[in-house]
Each structure stands twice: as C-alpha cells, then as structure tokens.
Design a protein around this motif. Structure first.
Motif, short mmCIF file in Angstrom:
data_model
loop_
_atom_site.label_atom_id
_atom_site.label_comp_id
_atom_site.label_asym_id
_atom_site.label_seq_id
_atom_site.Cartn_x
_atom_site.Cartn_y
_atom_site.Cartn_z
N GLN A 1 2.18 17.94 9.60
CA GLN A 1 2.12 16.97 8.40
C GLN A 1 3.09 16.13 8.73
N GLY A 2 2.88 14.83 8.15
CA GLY A 2 3.77 13.56 8.59
C GLY A 2 3.52 12.53 7.78
N LEU A 3 4.26 11.31 7.68
CA LEU A 3 3.99 10.29 6.71
C LEU A 3 3.18 9.24 7.65
N THR A 4 2.30 8.57 7.00
CA THR A 4 1.77 7.55 7.73
C THR A 4 1.83 6.20 6.84
N VAL A 5 1.79 5.10 7.59
CA VAL A 5 1.73 3.92 6.61
C VAL A 5 0.60 2.80 7.38
N ASN B 1 10.80 6.66 1.90
CA ASN B 1 10.56 7.43 0.43
C ASN B 1 9.02 7.49 0.18
N ALA B 2 8.48 8.66 0.20
CA ALA B 2 7.10 8.92 0.06
C ALA B 2 6.50 8.45 -0.93
N GLN B 3 7.18 8.23 -2.14
CA GLN B 3 6.78 7.77 -3.35
C GLN B 3 6.47 6.30 -3.74
N SER B 4 7.44 5.65 -2.79
CA SER B 4 7.47 3.93 -2.99
C SER B 4 6.33 3.44 -1.93
N GLU C 1 0.71 -1.19 -0.05
CA GLU C 1 0.03 0.11 0.06
C GLU C 1 0.96 1.16 -0.21
N ALA C 2 0.28 2.36 -0.39
CA ALA C 2 0.97 3.67 -0.57
C ALA C 2 1.35 4.28 1.01
N VAL C 3 2.48 5.00 0.64
CA VAL C 3 2.75 5.88 2.05
C VAL C 3 1.94 7.21 1.69
N ARG C 4 1.29 7.87 2.66
CA ARG C 4 0.53 8.80 2.75
C ARG C 4 1.11 10.01 3.37
N THR C 5 1.15 11.22 2.78
CA THR C 5 1.49 12.51 3.42
C THR C 5 0.17 13.23 4.02
N GLU C 6 -0.14 13.37 5.26
CA GLU C 6 -1.38 13.82 5.67
C GLU C 6 -1.11 14.55 7.12
N LEU C 7 -2.21 15.35 7.42
CA LEU C 7 -2.34 15.97 8.74
C LEU C 7 -2.34 15.00 9.66
N ILE C 8 -1.58 15.12 10.97
CA ILE C 8 -1.72 13.95 11.87
C ILE C 8 -1.74 14.84 13.30
#
Length: 359
Positions: free
Chosen positions: A279-283, A328-331, A38-45
């Motif tokens: 803003q942060g990365l979530t998995v 890597n937010a794109q992978s 599944e994708a890595v997301r950049t979102e408000l946390i």
C-alpha cells in the motif's frame, strides 16, 4: 499674481499629501494563481514490466464448403452478418438430380417390399397346409429382409442428399464480419476448401507474451493497463497459460478488451506487476516539481492556498507515481501551474465550478 502663487502652493501640497498616503499603504498580495488539481490515491503498488501483445478476436474462422461445386454467390468483404445468415452458395444442380434419384430408389424398394410381404403371407399359409416346402418360405423371407434393408439404405441416401443440399449454402456460425474472400464467384471448389474468413468483432482480447517470472504476481481477473500509442485503458486478465519453453521462457496471457477500444491486429503493450505489492500513496506525474534541491509537490490547503511538500519518488505506475513524504491523503495535489507557485500563495481552479471537495 499673488493669488496664482497661493493656488500653485495648494496644488503642490495636495499632491504631496497624496504621494505620502500611497507610500504608507501596505503592498498588495499577488493574485490567485490559476491551477488544476487531482486527488492523492492510496493503492496497491508493485514494480511493473511492459510486455508486447496483439489484439485478436476470440473467434477468427476460415469457412469451408462440405460439398464440391461451382460458387454461384459469395458475401462481400466488410459485410456484417448474423448467426445463420447465408455467406456463400454452391451450385446444387447435381445434388437436385441425386435427390430425385433417391426418391425413385425409395419408390422401387417400397414396391419390392410390398410384393415380397404379400408373397410371404401366401407362402406362410401354404406352408401351414403343407402345400410348399419350408425352403421356399425361407427364401421369400430372406428376400423380404434384403428388400427392407435396401429400402432403409435408399432412405439414408435421401437424407444424405438433403444434408448436402442444405450445406450448399454456407451459413454464418456466429455474428461476425467478413474480412477476406479466399475464393471468388464462378470458381470450382472441392470439399473442405476455404471460402471466406470471418471475425467475431464483439469478443476481443489482447494476446501477450510475458516472462514466466511474472507468474507469482498475476492472477485471473487482475486489472492491468493496456496501451496503444496515446490511448490506454484498464482491463482484466481473462486467462493465464503458465507454460513456456526452454528457449523463450515466455507464457501467454489473454486480457479481455471491450469492442472498439483497440483495432483487431493492432500492437499493444500491457503493464504487468513484477514484484510483491504494498500500500502506498500515488500522485499524477504532472504533480511533481523537480529542482536541484530535490522533488516536491504542492497540496491545496483548506483555505485554498498552496503548501509545498518535499517528497521522495518510488515506483511508477502508468501516469502516476508513488511518493513518500508529509503528504495529506485527503488533500489534492496541483498538477497544472505548480511551477509558478510559491509557498502560501492563493490558488483558483481552471474550472469555475471545480470545488475542493470534488477533486
């Protein structure tokens, strides 16, 4: 005998050469692992709190009768009705008799008004010729005025009876479902006595109680997660009532739901932000691989191999969690099959048509 020995020697030599050839071959790579990603997301946390609530209809009504009488017919529980459909009928026999009486009263006072109108004309003519007193003319005029007012009152009584006749049929004020019969056919009801309970099934929302401390972090239209059992979905906040009391310190929030998502009356839990967002990365939580040495995830490289990346976990948001590391937010990250992977191992997807670019 000598030929047999020569043949045996040749066979042994061939076998030895074959074994030597196999021994010189390089070891094969492990097969590609079957995984899901599944994708890595950049979102408000933000920090979240889960608060309880109840699914309600925005319009839940108990219908009453405006006229007394015996119930002759009542809609059944479970009936779906449109606005204007008849839900109940009250015996209107007495109202029909009142209506006939009103018509008779109108006819009486119309005749009286006609008589006094003609009488006024005669007395007016006689008064001009001084053949009658002014007092007699005034009396006729007063009687005519009273008769006209009585006629108007009779017409009002008729309109009132017509209104009551119309109200002897209780109609649905909106599209709804009958969920409860409060009375039964054959029973006598008084004015204002409830007959049925109807619920608008199309306008559904969650009524939740939340601490007043959440006010700075929520707003109208904010999308929040609503959960009931194993089912969860995202919905916007419709309205906030930031008023509590000195005991509970709780306020009411209404979250707009879609019809059919959750049954009316069911209990739900809603996730509300309870801190400033960043803003942060979530998995997905399933992407985390936990070991004694720490947590890590596997990301898919451009050549479809697994790359192990150490991460630190942050704030959880439903089925996703914030991660900090060389991500890597794109992978995409691997969510199924990561426990069996090793660094640099080839991977393949569970769906043959699933491509890296579509994850």
């Amino acid at each position: 005998m000598r030929h047999r020995l020569i043949n045996a020697t040749v066979v042994v030599a061939i076998i030895a050469v074959s074994f030597n050839s196999l021994a010189q071959q390089a070891p094969q790579e492990p097969p590609a692992a079957l995984v899901e990603a599944e994708a890595v997301r950049t979102e408000l946390i933000a920090q979240q709190i889960w608060v309880p609530g109840t699914v309600v209809s925005r319009t839940d009504s108990s219908l009453a009768s405006e006229v007394p009488g015996r119930i002759t017919w009542l809609a059944d529980v479970g009936d779906l009705v449109e606005a204007g459909d008849v839900l109940a009928k009250v015996d209107d026999h007495m109202l029909q008799l009142d209506y006939e009486q009103n018509q008779a009263n109108i006819a009486i006072w119309e005749a009286r008004v006609n008589l006094l109108s003609r009488k006024q004309k005669r007395f007016s003519s006689m008064a001009e010729q001084a053949n009658t007193s002014k007092d007699q003319l005034d009396e006729v005029v007063a009687e005519l005025e009273i008769a006209q007012q009585e006629l108007n009152q009779a017409k009002v009584d008729k309109r009132l009876t017509e209104y009551k006749l119309a109200q002897s049929e209780i109609k649905a004020p909106f599209k709804a479902m009958v969920v409860e019969r409060i009375q039964s056919p054959g029973e006598y009801i008084a004015v204002g006595q409830s007959l049925l309970r109807i619920v608008d099934m199309a306008n559904v929302e969650a009524s939740i109680k939340a601490p007043l401390s959440a006010v700075p972090f929520i707003q109208h239209g904010l999308t929040v997660m609503v959960r009931s059992g194993d089912k969860q979905s995202s919905h916007p906040i419709r309205t906030i009532v930031p008023v509590g009391n000195s005991r509970s310190r709780m306020m009411e929030i209404r979250v707009q739901l879609q019809p059919g998502d959750f049954a009316i009356g069911s209990a739900v839990r809603v996730a509300l932000p309870h801190s400033e967002s960043h803003q942060g990365l979530t998995v997905p939580r399933d992407a985390l691989v936990l070991r004694k040495s720490g947590a890590f995830v596997y990301q898919v490289t451009d050549n479809n191999t697994a790359k192990q990346i150490a991460v630190k976990t942050g704030i959880g948001m439903g089925d996703r969690i914030e991660v900090v590391g060389d991500i890597n937010a794109q992978s995409p990250v691997i969510t199924r099959g990561a426990e069996r992977l090793s660094e640099g191992q080839k991977i393949r997807y569970a769906e043959p048509t699933q491509q890296l670019a579509n994850i």
